[in-house]
Design a protein around this motif. Structure first.
Motif, PDB file in Angstrom:
ATOM      1  N   LYS A  66      58.023 -45.414  10.835  1.00 38.53           N
ATOM      2  CA  LYS A  66      58.960 -44.621  11.657  1.00 38.53           C
ATOM      3  C   LYS A  66      58.812 -44.981  13.127  1.00 38.53           C
ATOM      4  O   LYS A  66      57.747 -44.793  13.727  1.00 38.53           O
ATOM      5  CB  LYS A  66      58.653 -43.136  11.446  1.00 38.53           C
ATOM      6  CG  LYS A  66      59.647 -42.208  12.096  1.00 38.53           C
ATOM      7  CD  LYS A  66      59.428 -40.805  11.571  1.00 38.53           C
ATOM      8  CE  LYS A  66      60.438 -39.824  12.094  1.00 38.53           C
ATOM      9  NZ  LYS A  66      60.226 -38.485  11.511  1.00 38.53           N
ATOM     10  N   LEU A  67      59.890 -45.488  13.705  1.00 35.93           N
ATOM     11  CA  LEU A  67      59.846 -45.978  15.086  1.00 35.93           C
ATOM     12  C   LEU A  67      60.196 -44.869  16.078  1.00 35.93           C
ATOM     13  O   LEU A  67      60.897 -43.921  15.759  1.00 35.93           O
ATOM     14  CB  LEU A  67      60.821 -47.141  15.254  1.00 35.93           C
ATOM     15  CG  LEU A  67      60.633 -48.335  14.308  1.00 35.93           C
ATOM     16  CD1 LEU A  67      61.578 -49.470  14.703  1.00 35.93           C
ATOM     17  CD2 LEU A  67      59.190 -48.825  14.289  1.00 35.93           C
ATOM     18  N   SER A  68      59.718 -45.063  17.301  1.00 27.12           N
ATOM     19  CA  SER A  68      59.991 -44.117  18.383  1.00 27.12           C
ATOM     20  C   SER A  68      61.102 -44.668  19.269  1.00 27.12           C
ATOM     21  O   SER A  68      61.147 -45.865  19.540  1.00 27.12           O
ATOM     22  CB  SER A  68      58.724 -43.924  19.218  1.00 27.12           C
ATOM     23  OG  SER A  68      59.047 -43.253  20.421  1.00 27.12           O
TER      24      SER A  68
ATOM     25  N   ASP B 237      62.300 -51.733  24.356  1.00 30.99           N
ATOM     26  CA  ASP B 237      62.918 -52.693  23.439  1.00 30.99           C
ATOM     27  C   ASP B 237      62.525 -52.359  21.997  1.00 30.99           C
ATOM     28  O   ASP B 237      61.553 -52.889  21.457  1.00 30.99           O
ATOM     29  CB  ASP B 237      62.465 -54.108  23.818  1.00 30.99           C
ATOM     30  CG  ASP B 237      63.163 -55.180  22.993  1.00 30.99           C
ATOM     31  OD1 ASP B 237      63.977 -54.828  22.109  1.00 30.99           O
ATOM     32  OD2 ASP B 237      62.894 -56.370  23.230  1.00 30.99           O
ATOM     33  N   ILE B 238      63.295 -51.500  21.367  1.00 32.53           N
ATOM     34  CA  ILE B 238      62.949 -51.050  20.005  1.00 32.53           C
ATOM     35  C   ILE B 238      63.080 -52.194  18.995  1.00 32.53           C
ATOM     36  O   ILE B 238      62.345 -52.242  18.000  1.00 32.53           O
ATOM     37  CB  ILE B 238      63.783 -49.810  19.599  1.00 32.53           C
ATOM     38  CG1 ILE B 238      63.152 -49.117  18.373  1.00 32.53           C
ATOM     39  CG2 ILE B 238      65.252 -50.170  19.340  1.00 32.53           C
ATOM     40  CD1 ILE B 238      63.686 -47.735  18.074  1.00 32.53           C
ATOM     41  N   ALA B 239      63.962 -53.147  19.256  1.00 33.78           N
ATOM     42  CA  ALA B 239      64.133 -54.275  18.325  1.00 33.78           C
ATOM     43  C   ALA B 239      62.852 -55.113  18.256  1.00 33.78           C
ATOM     44  O   ALA B 239      62.478 -55.610  17.183  1.00 33.78           O
ATOM     45  CB  ALA B 239      65.315 -55.138  18.744  1.00 33.78           C
ATOM     46  N   ALA B 240      62.180 -55.237  19.382  1.00 36.56           N
ATOM     47  CA  ALA B 240      60.941 -56.041  19.412  1.00 36.56           C
ATOM     48  C   ALA B 240      59.867 -55.369  18.555  1.00 36.56           C
ATOM     49  O   ALA B 240      59.129 -56.040  17.813  1.00 36.56           O
ATOM     50  CB  ALA B 240      60.460 -56.205  20.845  1.00 36.56           C
TER      51      ALA B 240
ATOM     52  N   VAL C 102      71.820 -43.602  17.302  1.00 35.51           N
ATOM     53  CA  VAL C 102      72.783 -44.563  16.737  1.00 35.51           C
ATOM     54  C   VAL C 102      72.597 -45.926  17.411  1.00 35.51           C
ATOM     55  O   VAL C 102      72.585 -46.969  16.747  1.00 35.51           O
ATOM     56  CB  VAL C 102      74.243 -44.053  16.896  1.00 35.51           C
ATOM     57  CG1 VAL C 102      75.241 -45.140  16.519  1.00 35.51           C
ATOM     58  CG2 VAL C 102      74.473 -42.809  16.040  1.00 35.51           C
ATOM     59  N   LEU C 103      72.420 -45.922  18.721  1.00 34.43           N
ATOM     60  CA  LEU C 103      72.189 -47.193  19.425  1.00 34.43           C
ATOM     61  C   LEU C 103      70.907 -47.864  18.936  1.00 34.43           C
ATOM     62  O   LEU C 103      70.861 -49.077  18.732  1.00 34.43           O
ATOM     63  CB  LEU C 103      72.115 -46.958  20.949  1.00 34.43           C
ATOM     64  CG  LEU C 103      71.709 -48.177  21.781  1.00 34.43           C
ATOM     65  CD1 LEU C 103      72.700 -49.334  21.626  1.00 34.43           C
ATOM     66  CD2 LEU C 103      71.577 -47.807  23.267  1.00 34.43           C
ATOM     67  N   ALA C 104      69.862 -47.064  18.726  1.00 31.36           N
ATOM     68  CA  ALA C 104      68.593 -47.630  18.240  1.00 31.36           C
ATOM     69  C   ALA C 104      68.788 -48.295  16.880  1.00 31.36           C
ATOM     70  O   ALA C 104      68.300 -49.410  16.638  1.00 31.36           O
ATOM     71  CB  ALA C 104      67.526 -46.536  18.164  1.00 31.36           C
ATOM     72  N   VAL C 105      69.519 -47.629  15.983  1.00 29.42           N
ATOM     73  CA  VAL C 105      69.791 -48.219  14.659  1.00 29.42           C
ATOM     74  C   VAL C 105      70.598 -49.517  14.818  1.00 29.42           C
ATOM     75  O   VAL C 105      70.308 -50.529  14.191  1.00 29.42           O
ATOM     76  CB  VAL C 105      70.530 -47.208  13.747  1.00 29.42           C
ATOM     77  CG1 VAL C 105      71.078 -47.885  12.496  1.00 29.42           C
ATOM     78  CG2 VAL C 105      69.593 -46.070  13.362  1.00 29.42           C
TER      79      VAL C 105
ATOM     80  N   VAL D  68      66.364 -46.294   7.667  1.00 33.20           N
ATOM     81  CA  VAL D  68      66.713 -44.886   7.428  1.00 33.20           C
ATOM     82  C   VAL D  68      67.068 -44.296   8.793  1.00 33.20           C
ATOM     83  O   VAL D  68      66.194 -44.038   9.617  1.00 33.20           O
ATOM     84  CB  VAL D  68      65.541 -44.100   6.796  1.00 33.20           C
ATOM     85  CG1 VAL D  68      65.973 -42.665   6.492  1.00 33.20           C
ATOM     86  CG2 VAL D  68      65.030 -44.787   5.529  1.00 33.20           C
ATOM     87  N   GLY D  69      68.372 -44.107   9.036  1.00 34.12           N
ATOM     88  CA  GLY D  69      68.822 -43.633  10.347  1.00 34.12           C
ATOM     89  C   GLY D  69      68.656 -42.135  10.480  1.00 34.12           C
ATOM     90  O   GLY D  69      68.877 -41.389   9.529  1.00 34.12           O
ATOM     91  N   GLN D  70      68.275 -41.682  11.671  1.00 34.70           N
ATOM     92  CA  GLN D  70      68.112 -40.246  11.879  1.00 34.70           C
ATOM     93  C   GLN D  70      68.113 -39.899  13.344  1.00 34.70           C
ATOM     94  O   GLN D  70      67.793 -40.712  14.195  1.00 34.70           O
ATOM     95  CB  GLN D  70      66.825 -39.733  11.247  1.00 34.70           C
ATOM     96  CG  GLN D  70      65.554 -40.384  11.755  1.00 34.70           C
ATOM     97  CD  GLN D  70      64.452 -40.242  10.723  1.00 34.70           C
ATOM     98  OE1 GLN D  70      63.762 -39.260  10.676  1.00 34.70           O
ATOM     99  NE2 GLN D  70      64.314 -41.253   9.880  1.00 34.70           N
ATOM    100  N   GLY D  71      68.506 -38.653  13.605  1.00 34.77           N
ATOM    101  CA  GLY D  71      68.595 -38.127  14.960  1.00 34.77           C
ATOM    102  C   GLY D  71      69.911 -37.392  15.112  1.00 34.77           C
ATOM    103  O   GLY D  71      70.943 -37.995  15.412  1.00 34.77           O
TER     104      GLY D  71
END
Ligand SMILES: Cc1cc2nc3c(=O)[nH]c(=O)nc-3n(C[C@H](O)[C@H](O)[C@H](O)COP(=O)(O)O)c2cc1C
Length: 318
Positions: free
Chosen positions: A174-176, A181-184, A234-237, A249-252
């Motif tokens: 589960k990412l924060s 840079d969440i993709a990295a 949504v942008l993070a996903v 697994v998208g959430q928020g």
């Protein structure tokens, strides 16, 4: 958009996350659903994808000083502080009852060292009642001046590798969103052996009581969830879906099917509903029904056909 004739039984909303075949793409968010028993009078648990349990740690934790929840415009600030009985008591008293759940049960592991992640994952994943593990890496590492695992590529990688070594069950990391840079981070976690990514955990925030001139949360700061964070999530996903091949697994802030579809069109194979359950305990059913209607109205056979459809850079596997 792919136009397929929906089958006589209606479109499929089934999905696959790692080794988990889910009849519906709806997981219930960690810390927001218990193990489902309070929600069972309102929702047929057999119709949901699965429940992500509250995070458990190596040792018992009392959690933070109250107040631990503060409502904000379109959102909720929480600073629970990972209250849980610790892995020994959890295995002894709680896990057996999860066998009764008619849906996937995903254990959530939190830790304050790489060794914690390995130790708790190994013990929890060894239980038959647990179908998969979600790694909550939004915790400080006591070994590196409290740096958050999820915010440092090296620490995120080490925690993932440590958990991967001790279980063959599906491992969701589960990412924060509290990173540049969440993709990295997603790329290193995928390379370290994660089967899937949960995107995202809460957004850091705080609220101040202007009468008392004090922070409103006992812990001063907390994590923001609910509709207020949906565009961030949504942008993070969207960004993660361009960077990795493993499912997301998208959430928020998901409250209804249209919210869920934003995440799916951005590249999520499944979604998780957390705070949305607090205002509408029937949200999982509403979301599943709404997804089926969306597909049926467009004569699309499967939800998989729309995963990443709004994202030209989608790199995942449908
Ligand atoms: C009261 C509360 C407790 C939470 N506890 C946990 C937890 O123990 N572990 C975890 O990984 N996430 C935890 N979360 C985060 C949620 O699982 C979810 O990722 C986040 O709230 C965003 O989704 P939402 O807007 O649908 O709630 C918690 C959220 C809330 C509101």
């Amino acid at each position: 958009m792919v136009e397929n004739a929906a089958s006589a039984t209606g479109p499929s909303i089934a999905t696959r996350i790692g080794k988990l075949d889910l009849p519906a793409p709806t997981l219930m968010g960690s810390g927001c659903y218990g193990s489902g028993e309070e929600y069972a009078p309102f929702v047929d648990l057999a119709g949901i994808g699965g429940i992500v349990l509250k995070s458990v740690t190596r040792f018992p934790r009392l959690g933070n000083a109250p107040p631990r929840l503060v409502a904000t415009p379109s959102g909720l600030l929480n600073a629970i502080g990972l209250q849980n009985p610790g892995i020994d008591a959890y295995l002894e008293n709680d896990v057996a009852k999860f066998a009764e759940r008619p849906c996937a049960v995903i254990g959530s592991v939190a830790g304050f060292s790489v060794d914690d992640y390995a130790y708790v994952t190994e013990r929890l994943a060894a239980r038959d009642e647990i179908d998969a593990i979600e790694l909550n890496i939004s915790c400080p590492n006591v070994g590196s001046e409290g740096e958050t695992f999820a915010c440092d590529p090296g620490l995120a990688e080490q925690a993932t590798r440590a958990a991967r070594r001790v279980t063959a069950k599906t491992l969701i990391v589960k990412l924060s969103p509290n990173v540049t840079d969440i993709a990295a981070i997603a790329r290193v976690v995928e390379a370290a052996g994660a089967d899937a990514l949960a995107v995202v955990n809460t957004v850091r925030g705080m609220a101040i009581d202007v009468e008392t001139a004090k922070p409103r949360l006992g812990n001063t700061t907390g994590g923001l969830s609910g509709a207020a964070i949906r565009p961030i999530a949504v942008l993070a996903v969207w960004e993660v879906a361009r960077a990795v091949k493993i499912p997301i697994v998208g959430q928020g802030g998901i409250e209804n099917a249209r919210d869920a579809l934003e995440f799916i069109l951005a590249g999520a194979s499944a979604v998780s509903i957390g705070t949305g359950n607090f205002t509408d305990p029937r949200a999982p059913q509403t979301v599943a029904d709404g997804l089926r209607s969306y597909l049926a109205e467009r004569r699309i056979a499967s939800l998989r056909d729309v995963v990443g459809k709004a994202n030209p850079g989608f790199a995942g596997v449908r």
